[in-house]
Scaffold this motif. Structure first.
Motif, PDB file in Angstrom:
ATOM      1  N   PRO A  74     -25.662  13.283 -25.337  1.00 48.60           N
ATOM      2  CA  PRO A  74     -26.964  12.855 -25.866  1.00 48.60           C
ATOM      3  C   PRO A  74     -27.001  11.389 -26.287  1.00 48.60           C
ATOM      4  CG  PRO A  74     -25.852  14.297 -27.424  1.00 48.60           C
ATOM      5  CD  PRO A  74     -25.046  14.305 -26.165  1.00 48.60           C
ATOM      6  N   GLU A  75     -25.853  10.838 -26.623  1.00 49.67           N
ATOM      7  CA  GLU A  75     -25.808   9.440 -27.055  1.00 49.67           C
ATOM      8  C   GLU A  75     -26.234   8.490 -25.935  1.00 49.67           C
ATOM      9  OE1 GLU A  75     -21.951  10.456 -25.203  1.00 49.67           O
ATOM     10  OE2 GLU A  75     -23.098  11.438 -26.775  1.00 49.67           O
ATOM     11  N   GLU A  76     -26.013   8.863 -24.675  1.00 45.84           N
ATOM     12  CA  GLU A  76     -26.413   8.001 -23.555  1.00 45.84           C
ATOM     13  C   GLU A  76     -27.929   7.812 -23.513  1.00 45.84           C
ATOM     14  OE1 GLU A  76     -24.789   9.564 -19.932  1.00 45.84           O
ATOM     15  OE2 GLU A  76     -22.745   8.954 -20.458  1.00 45.84           O
ATOM     16  N   PHE A  77     -28.675   8.858 -23.828  1.00 43.96           N
ATOM     17  CA  PHE A  77     -30.136   8.767 -23.848  1.00 43.96           C
ATOM     18  C   PHE A  77     -30.578   7.822 -24.955  1.00 43.96           C
ATOM     19  CE2 PHE A  77     -34.477  10.238 -24.627  1.00 43.96           C
ATOM     20  CZ  PHE A  77     -34.961  10.394 -23.342  1.00 43.96           C
ATOM     21  N   SER A  78     -30.002   7.970 -26.137  1.00 42.77           N
ATOM     22  CA  SER A  78     -30.332   7.080 -27.265  1.00 42.77           C
ATOM     23  C   SER A  78     -29.975   5.634 -26.955  1.00 42.77           C
ATOM     24  CB  SER A  78     -29.587   7.521 -28.527  1.00 42.77           C
ATOM     25  OG  SER A  78     -30.030   8.781 -28.932  1.00 42.77           O
ATOM     26  N   GLU A  79     -28.827   5.430 -26.333  1.00 40.53           N
ATOM     27  CA  GLU A  79     -28.405   4.079 -25.962  1.00 40.53           C
ATOM     28  C   GLU A  79     -29.376   3.474 -24.953  1.00 40.53           C
ATOM     29  OE1 GLU A  79     -24.403   4.658 -24.614  1.00 40.53           O
ATOM     30  OE2 GLU A  79     -23.658   4.993 -26.663  1.00 40.53           O
ATOM     31  N   TYR A  80     -29.860   4.287 -24.021  1.00 38.16           N
ATOM     32  CA  TYR A  80     -30.825   3.811 -23.036  1.00 38.16           C
ATOM     33  C   TYR A  80     -32.107   3.345 -23.735  1.00 38.16           C
ATOM     34  CZ  TYR A  80     -34.122   3.733 -19.169  1.00 38.16           C
ATOM     35  OH  TYR A  80     -35.081   3.341 -18.267  1.00 38.16           O
ATOM     36  N   LEU A  81     -32.611   4.151 -24.670  1.00 42.37           N
ATOM     37  CA  LEU A  81     -33.820   3.761 -25.415  1.00 42.37           C
ATOM     38  C   LEU A  81     -33.588   2.476 -26.212  1.00 42.37           C
ATOM     39  CD1 LEU A  81     -35.140   7.187 -26.747  1.00 42.37           C
ATOM     40  CD2 LEU A  81     -35.980   5.867 -24.789  1.00 42.37           C
ATOM     41  N   ARG A  83     -31.501   0.079 -25.469  1.00 43.91           N
ATOM     42  CA  ARG A  83     -31.465  -1.027 -24.494  1.00 43.91           C
ATOM     43  C   ARG A  83     -32.876  -1.437 -24.087  1.00 43.91           C
ATOM     44  NH1 ARG A  83     -27.370   1.490 -22.075  1.00 43.91           N
ATOM     45  NH2 ARG A  83     -28.635   2.393 -20.425  1.00 43.91           N
ATOM     46  N   ARG A  84     -33.720  -0.453 -23.796  1.00 42.04           N
ATOM     47  CA  ARG A  84     -35.106  -0.739 -23.414  1.00 42.04           C
ATOM     48  C   ARG A  84     -35.825  -1.494 -24.527  1.00 42.04           C
ATOM     49  NH1 ARG A  84     -37.921   2.020 -19.431  1.00 42.04           N
ATOM     50  NH2 ARG A  84     -39.446   0.425 -19.929  1.00 42.04           N
ATOM     51  N   PRO A  89     -39.267  -6.005 -26.799  1.00 47.33           N
ATOM     52  CA  PRO A  89     -39.600  -5.710 -28.195  1.00 47.33           C
ATOM     53  C   PRO A  89     -41.059  -5.285 -28.389  1.00 47.33           C
ATOM     54  CG  PRO A  89     -39.226  -8.067 -27.898  1.00 47.33           C
ATOM     55  CD  PRO A  89     -38.909  -7.406 -26.597  1.00 47.33           C
ATOM     56  N   ASP A  90     -41.898  -5.427 -27.362  1.00 49.92           N
ATOM     57  CA  ASP A  90     -43.305  -5.016 -27.460  1.00 49.92           C
ATOM     58  C   ASP A  90     -43.518  -3.535 -27.146  1.00 49.92           C
ATOM     59  OD1 ASP A  90     -43.998  -7.605 -28.087  1.00 49.92           O
ATOM     60  OD2 ASP A  90     -44.478  -8.148 -26.027  1.00 49.92           O
TER      61      ASP A  90
END
Length: 110
Positions: A74-81, A83-84, A89-90
């Motif tokens: 699950p940490e990969e999904f959080s890391e992806y968010l 990064r995005r 930042p908008d």
């Protein structure tokens, strides 16, 4: 076509989720008027997916699933968010916990 300001669209999204018996929370607040909106869906904390608006050839902009959370990582999904969010930042990130998330997303304006 004139676009609804992002903060109003997010507000309407949250109201729609609540009217369907779900819950919603803003994880990241983006640019008030023109920020991109990402929707993280789940049902009772499981089957986590990311939906993003994708422009189509016919001019519509439906939300389409672009990423799923691996229950084993699950940490990969959080890391992806994360990064995005750093890249843009908008961006708005709204988490939605609702039954039948795909059907819910199909109700959203294109």
């Amino acid at each position: 076509m004139t676009r609804l300001p992002a903060h109003l669209e997010v507000s309407g999204l949250i109201r729609l989720v609540e009217s369907q018996g779900g819950t919603a929370m803003v994880l990241a607040k983006g640019e008030r008027d023109a920020g991109t909106i990402l929707i993280v869906t789940m049902c009772r904390g499981e089957d986590v997916r990311l939906f993003e608006r994708m422009p189509q050839m016919d001019g519509t902009r439906p939300f389409l699933a672009t990423k799923s959370q691996d229950p084993q990582k699950p940490e990969e999904f959080s890391e992806y968010l994360d990064r995005r969010r750093r890249q843009d930042p908008d961006i708005w990130i709204v988490e939605v916990d609702i039954a039948n998330a795909e059907r819910f997303v199909e109700l959203l304006p294109r």
